[in-house]
Design a protein around this motif. Structure first.
Motif, mmCIF file in Angstrom:
data_model
loop_
_atom_site.group_PDB
_atom_site.id
_atom_site.type_symbol
_atom_site.label_atom_id
_atom_site.label_comp_id
_atom_site.label_asym_id
_atom_site.label_seq_id
_atom_site.Cartn_x
_atom_site.Cartn_y
_atom_site.Cartn_z
ATOM 1 N N UNK A 44 9.973 71.349 -9.132
ATOM 2 C CA UNK A 44 9.383 70.093 -8.639
ATOM 3 C C UNK A 44 8.273 70.325 -8.010
ATOM 4 N N UNK A 45 7.194 69.391 -8.383
ATOM 5 C CA UNK A 45 5.915 69.707 -7.774
ATOM 6 C C UNK A 45 5.956 68.527 -6.523
ATOM 7 N N UNK A 46 5.007 69.071 -5.489
ATOM 8 C CA UNK A 46 4.893 67.957 -4.311
ATOM 9 C C UNK A 46 4.308 66.857 -4.756
ATOM 10 N N UNK B 102 15.014 65.771 -5.516
ATOM 11 C CA UNK B 102 14.014 65.574 -6.571
ATOM 12 C C UNK B 102 14.506 63.976 -7.155
ATOM 13 N N UNK B 103 13.629 63.570 -8.085
ATOM 14 C CA UNK B 103 14.100 62.357 -8.796
ATOM 15 C C UNK B 103 15.600 62.499 -9.699
ATOM 16 N N UNK B 104 15.894 63.354 -9.885
ATOM 17 C CA UNK B 104 17.017 63.890 -10.823
ATOM 18 C C UNK B 104 17.354 65.337 -10.769
ATOM 19 N N UNK B 105 18.516 65.655 -11.009
ATOM 20 C CA UNK B 105 18.976 66.926 -10.873
ATOM 21 C C UNK B 105 18.262 67.611 -12.190
ATOM 22 N N UNK C 122 10.062 60.022 -13.012
ATOM 23 C CA UNK C 122 10.914 61.100 -12.724
ATOM 24 C C UNK C 122 10.260 62.562 -12.609
ATOM 25 N N UNK C 123 9.304 62.800 -13.618
ATOM 26 C CA UNK C 123 8.738 63.867 -13.995
ATOM 27 C C UNK C 123 7.389 63.796 -14.367
ATOM 28 N N UNK D 131 9.512 64.733 -6.469
ATOM 29 C CA UNK D 131 10.544 64.544 -5.241
ATOM 30 C C UNK D 131 11.110 62.931 -5.432
ATOM 31 N N UNK D 132 12.217 62.722 -4.939
ATOM 32 C CA UNK D 132 12.724 61.280 -4.995
ATOM 33 C C UNK D 132 11.734 60.522 -4.032
ATOM 34 N N UNK D 133 11.420 59.322 -3.961
ATOM 35 C CA UNK D 133 10.767 58.610 -2.916
ATOM 36 C C UNK D 133 9.548 59.109 -2.565
ATOM 37 N N UNK D 134 8.688 59.719 -3.386
ATOM 38 C CA UNK D 134 7.137 60.218 -3.047
ATOM 39 C C UNK D 134 7.109 61.006 -1.935
#
Ligand code: NDP
Ligand code: PYC
Length: 343
Positions: A154-156, A188-191, A209-210, A232-235
């Protein structure tokens, strides 16, 4: 390759039979009897409740990790008391759930004595959902939180290099007159598991998502898995949650950061070796005498305001259905599980 998302169609398998089948797989691939029983119950519970990204889809990953020598299926955890309400557990490169269960009774005693207690697990492999860890606390009248970090994928926000894991957190609270309210979600936006399922089934993933290996937004799950990363979810808000979970599950416990997980010497390994933190609270210490009623009231208001369901309700409904009718497994998947069990 026949492993994919569970559907409502397939061969119905009774929960106890699935647990027994998975137990045989774990034992055959080098775990102790105790570890096999714990992981089998955990994984079958995920499949039963429709947590498909961490159900039987994960069994080849468990098996490959065991075969590669990356994880010790016979590890004996050690438990130390760091204070009147603080347990430190070294999972000794074994799975997180047996380490957690080795210290759980003492954690409960500490919560009853102190009103709150922390369990910090390190050197642990968690390859599952978190709700099975926290839901039982709420059934015992307690509030529980848990955090796990995983492997860098997951990228920041605004970043190019993966630093964070998909880093789930789970929260469970008692609710008067009903099942506990439990949420269990990745930062993250998704698993990652869902990205892999999408790649295998040839689906796209939702926009936002990615990113691909060049840091460009993509909806192609294969591009995310092949050198790309999730967001990540939500910025920046999800980014901060992912950061917090690295701190709580790794820096605080003595586990590895997601970025430090290096399984390159163990081809096939899939179970991240990191850490897990639990915080368990006795809500009666708040002194209201009506905690669970207050939570039930809040849920009523949330629903009256328009939210059609609370987290956990989908799982509970599916649990009722699958315990009654069996857990539907595609015949090819069942055959693969039986082959892995040596049946
Ligand atoms: P989801 O987005 O599928 O669900 C997150 C939470 O939101 C769940 O509690 C879910 O409840 C709830 N929910 C979903 N839709 C709604 C809705 N419409 N209304 C109200 N509540 C809703 O989870 P993730 O994809 O983020 O994570 C999936 C699983 O993967 C988790 O169990 C997590 O622990 C696991 N995971 C494990 C990792 C590890 O390192 N071990 C890493 C990352 C993820 P319900 O279940 O009832 O649908
Ligand atoms: O689905 O992101 C995921 C995951 C990572 C480790 C276990 N599950």
């Amino acid at each position: 390759a026949a492993f994919a998302q569970t559907t409502e169609t397939g061969t119905p398998v009774a929960f106890a039979d699935l647990v027994a089948l998975l137990e045989r797989i774990f034992r055959r691939h080098g775990t102790s009897e105790r570890v096999a029983a714990i992981l089998a119950e955990n994984c079958a519970s995920c499949e039963r409740d429709g947590s498909t990204s961490h159900g039987v889809f994960r069994i080849p990953g468990y098996v490959n990790s065991l075969k590669s020598g990356w994880v010790d299926g016979r590890a004996e955890p050690t438990v130390e008391e760091a204070g009147p309400a603080f347990l430190r557990v070294d999972a000794a490169n074994g799975f997180a759930q047996p380490a957690f269960l080795a210290a759980r009774d003492r954690l409960l005693e500490m919560v009853r004595e102190s009103g709150v207690a922390v369990m910090a697990i390190r050197n642990s492999h968690h390859f599952s959902a978190l709700w099975p860890d926290v839901e039982p606390f709420a059934r015992e009248g307690l509030v529980a939180l848990s955090f796990v970090n995983s492997f860098a994928c997951v990228v920041p926000p605004g970043g190019k290099a993966a630093v964070y894991g998909t880093n789930p957190m789970a929260f469970a609270t008692p609710v008067a007159g009903g099942d506990p309210m439990v949420f269990d979600q990745a930062a993250s936006s998704m698993a990652n598991g869902d990205v892999r399922i999408a790649a295998r089934e040839g689906h796209t993933i939702p926009p936002g998502s990615g990113v691909d290996r060049d840091g460009k937004p993509t909806t192609d799950p294969k591009a995310v898995l092949d050198g790309g990363a999730l967001l990540p979810f939500g910025g920046h808000k999800g980014g901060s949650i992912a950061f917090m979970i690295e701190v709580l599950a790794a820096a605080l416990t003595g586990g590895k950061y997601s970025r430090e997980v290096d399984w390159s010497a163990h081809p096939g390994a899939e179970t991240p070796c990191t850490g897990q933190l639990f915080i368990v609270i006795d809500p009666e210490r708040g002194g209201t005498g009506a905690f669970a009623d207050r939570v039930a009231g809040l849920i009523g208001e949330v629903k009256q305001a328009g939210q059609d369901r609370m987290p956990g309700e989908r799982r509970y409904a599916r649990r009722v259905r699958t315990l009654r009718d069996g857990i539907p497994l595609a015949p090819a998947r069942l055959a693969e599980l039986r082959a892995l069990a040596g049946d």
